[in-house]
Design a protein around this motif. Structure first.
Motif, mmCIF file in Angstrom:
data_model
loop_
_atom_site.group_PDB
_atom_site.id
_atom_site.type_symbol
_atom_site.label_atom_id
_atom_site.label_comp_id
_atom_site.label_asym_id
_atom_site.label_seq_id
_atom_site.Cartn_x
_atom_site.Cartn_y
_atom_site.Cartn_z
ATOM 1 N N ALA A 127 11.022 43.282 -57.021
ATOM 2 C CA ALA A 127 10.033 42.357 -56.124
ATOM 3 C C ALA A 127 9.429 43.195 -55.168
ATOM 4 O O ALA A 127 10.298 44.074 -54.479
ATOM 5 C CB ALA A 127 10.710 41.192 -55.513
ATOM 6 N N VAL A 128 8.185 43.350 -54.647
ATOM 7 C CA VAL A 128 7.684 44.097 -53.641
ATOM 8 C C VAL A 128 6.910 43.166 -52.765
ATOM 9 O O VAL A 128 6.489 42.029 -53.229
ATOM 10 C CB VAL A 128 6.751 45.441 -54.355
ATOM 11 N N ARG A 129 6.242 43.748 -51.822
ATOM 12 C CA ARG A 129 5.206 43.206 -51.049
ATOM 13 C C ARG A 129 4.083 43.157 -51.788
ATOM 14 O O ARG A 129 3.566 43.894 -52.579
ATOM 15 C CB ARG A 129 4.947 43.856 -49.713
ATOM 16 N N GLU A 130 3.231 41.872 -51.557
ATOM 17 C CA GLU A 130 2.034 41.747 -52.177
ATOM 18 C C GLU A 130 0.973 42.762 -52.318
ATOM 19 O O GLU A 130 0.316 42.866 -53.289
ATOM 20 C CB GLU A 130 0.993 40.299 -51.852
ATOM 21 N N LYS A 144 13.131 55.368 -53.207
ATOM 22 C CA LYS A 144 12.711 54.310 -52.544
ATOM 23 C C LYS A 144 13.664 53.468 -51.990
ATOM 24 O O LYS A 144 14.902 53.695 -52.291
ATOM 25 C CB LYS A 144 11.839 53.316 -53.455
ATOM 26 N N LYS A 145 13.284 52.893 -50.934
ATOM 27 C CA LYS A 145 14.241 51.741 -50.231
ATOM 28 C C LYS A 145 14.457 50.586 -50.659
ATOM 29 O O LYS A 145 13.610 49.769 -51.092
ATOM 30 C CB LYS A 145 14.046 51.903 -48.767
ATOM 31 N N ILE A 146 15.812 50.204 -51.376
ATOM 32 C CA ILE A 146 16.016 49.152 -52.053
ATOM 33 C C ILE A 146 16.946 48.307 -51.491
ATOM 34 O O ILE A 146 18.038 48.699 -51.051
ATOM 35 C CB ILE A 146 16.180 49.704 -53.449
ATOM 36 N N ALA A 147 16.752 46.826 -51.658
ATOM 37 C CA ALA A 147 17.590 45.843 -51.247
ATOM 38 C C ALA A 147 18.040 45.107 -52.217
ATOM 39 O O ALA A 147 17.419 44.830 -53.234
ATOM 40 C CB ALA A 147 16.812 45.021 -50.094
ATOM 41 N N PHE A 175 17.638 39.370 -48.104
ATOM 42 C CA PHE A 175 17.022 40.482 -48.476
ATOM 43 C C PHE A 175 15.690 40.729 -48.709
ATOM 44 O O PHE A 175 14.781 41.512 -48.571
ATOM 45 C CB PHE A 175 17.678 41.422 -49.715
ATOM 46 N N PHE A 176 14.973 39.352 -48.937
ATOM 47 C CA PHE A 176 13.589 39.118 -49.088
ATOM 48 C C PHE A 176 13.087 39.204 -47.769
ATOM 49 O O PHE A 176 11.874 39.785 -47.434
ATOM 50 C CB PHE A 176 13.280 37.884 -49.706
ATOM 51 N N GLN A 177 13.956 38.883 -46.625
ATOM 52 C CA GLN A 177 13.187 38.876 -45.331
ATOM 53 C C GLN A 177 13.122 40.662 -44.985
ATOM 54 O O GLN A 177 12.111 40.841 -44.452
ATOM 55 C CB GLN A 177 14.194 38.374 -44.265
ATOM 56 N N GLY A 182 9.067 44.860 -43.913
ATOM 57 C CA GLY A 182 8.881 46.414 -44.092
ATOM 58 C C GLY A 182 10.217 47.241 -44.106
ATOM 59 O O GLY A 182 10.069 48.558 -44.174
ATOM 60 N N ASN A 183 11.415 46.678 -43.804
ATOM 61 C CA ASN A 183 12.708 47.647 -43.800
ATOM 62 C C ASN A 183 12.921 48.358 -45.188
ATOM 63 O O ASN A 183 13.395 49.274 -45.283
ATOM 64 C CB ASN A 183 13.843 46.942 -43.573
#
Ligand code: ARG
Length: 263
Positions: A127-130, A144-147, A175-177, A182-183
């Protein structure tokens, strides 16, 4: 001769009484004393499989399935909320009889606990930002930074991504927050749960990358030598064939359920 006859008659009479008693108890296997109270762990932060409403009520696909299963088998269910990360060890210690929590059946977990036959076809997705257009697959996740959620198959998967910086979280919504803030650049987690949350407006500004990273199956987890596993499997089989499973699937996903393997 008469004496033998009398003894035989007595024996037959007592045997028939015994059979009658056995017969009666079998006719009513769910009479109060026979109902087994099953303690079932769940982490209700996983929409739409297990969620807790504002009033504290548990809802979701897994909850409906477990309640329906209990009716088939004649179990009474007592749900217990537990963090996902502690679920496997709680089962190992036999502090609960079972767990239903979108738990993926994995070879690693099968070393210490047991699973029912698969009850849900799932898989991991990114999942990524739109507005992110450069993370598209496994390769573009490198560095990449991954949660991820602690103790999840998503967390295991993230470890295999070269140079990824991984942040771990205790529950899904957190983690979606972090992704929205953008963290982190991406979340690796269960596709169905994420897609459902996006579709139902619970997650805004996030999209799921089309290609799944893995194919997984969820199972009901129990301690290794659980005396209930056979009944649980039988009940899943009967719910799959009598339409109960399909009904619950359609209620939550508004779609035809896919075929499930037997093991
Ligand atoms: N399917 C994943 C796993 O087994 C994640 C499940 C998360 N479930 C939950 N209720 N938080 O690792």
């Amino acid at each position: 001769m008469k004496l033998i006859n009398y003894k035989w008659r007595q024996l037959i009479l007592s045997l028939s009484c015994l059979l009658l008693i056995i017969g009666c108890t079998n006719l009513y296997p769910t009479s109060n004393q026979d109902i087994k109270l099953l303690k079932v762990a769940t982490d209700p932060t996983f929409i739409p499989f297990e969620i807790q409403t504002a009033s504290g009520k548990l809802e979701g696909f897994d909850i409906d399935l477990m309640n329906a299963l209990a009716k088939v088998v004649g179990f009474a269910i007592q749900f217990e909320s537990l963090p996902f990360d502690g679920m496997i060890s709680t089962l190992e210690a036999k502090r609960v009889d079972a767990a239903i929590s979108g738990i993926t059946i994995t070879a690693e977990r099968l070393k210490t606990i047991a699973f029912s036959r698969p009850y849900f076809k799932a898989g991991l997705a990114i999942a990524v930002r739109e507005n992110n257009h450069n993370i598209k697959n496994f390769n573009t996740l490198q560095g990449k930074k991954i949660a991820v959620q602690i103790g999840s198959t998503g967390a295991d998967f993230a470890k295999t991504i070269p140079n990824a910086k991984i942040s771990t979280f205790n529950s899904g919504p957190e983690f979606f927050q972090d992704l929205l803030n953008g963290n982190v650049d991406a979340v690796v987690s269960d596709a169905f749960a994420t897609l459902y949350a996006i579709k139902n407006g619970k997650l805004k500004g996030i999209k799921v990358v089309a290609d799944l990273l893995t194919q997984e199956y969820y199972g009901i987890a129990t301690p290794k030598d659980s005396p209930h596993l056979k009944k649980i499997n039988k009940a899943i089989a009967s719910m799959l064939s009598n339409g109960t499973y399909k009904q619950i699937y359609q209620k939550w996903f508004n779609a035809e359920p896919p075929q499930l393997p037997e093991s």
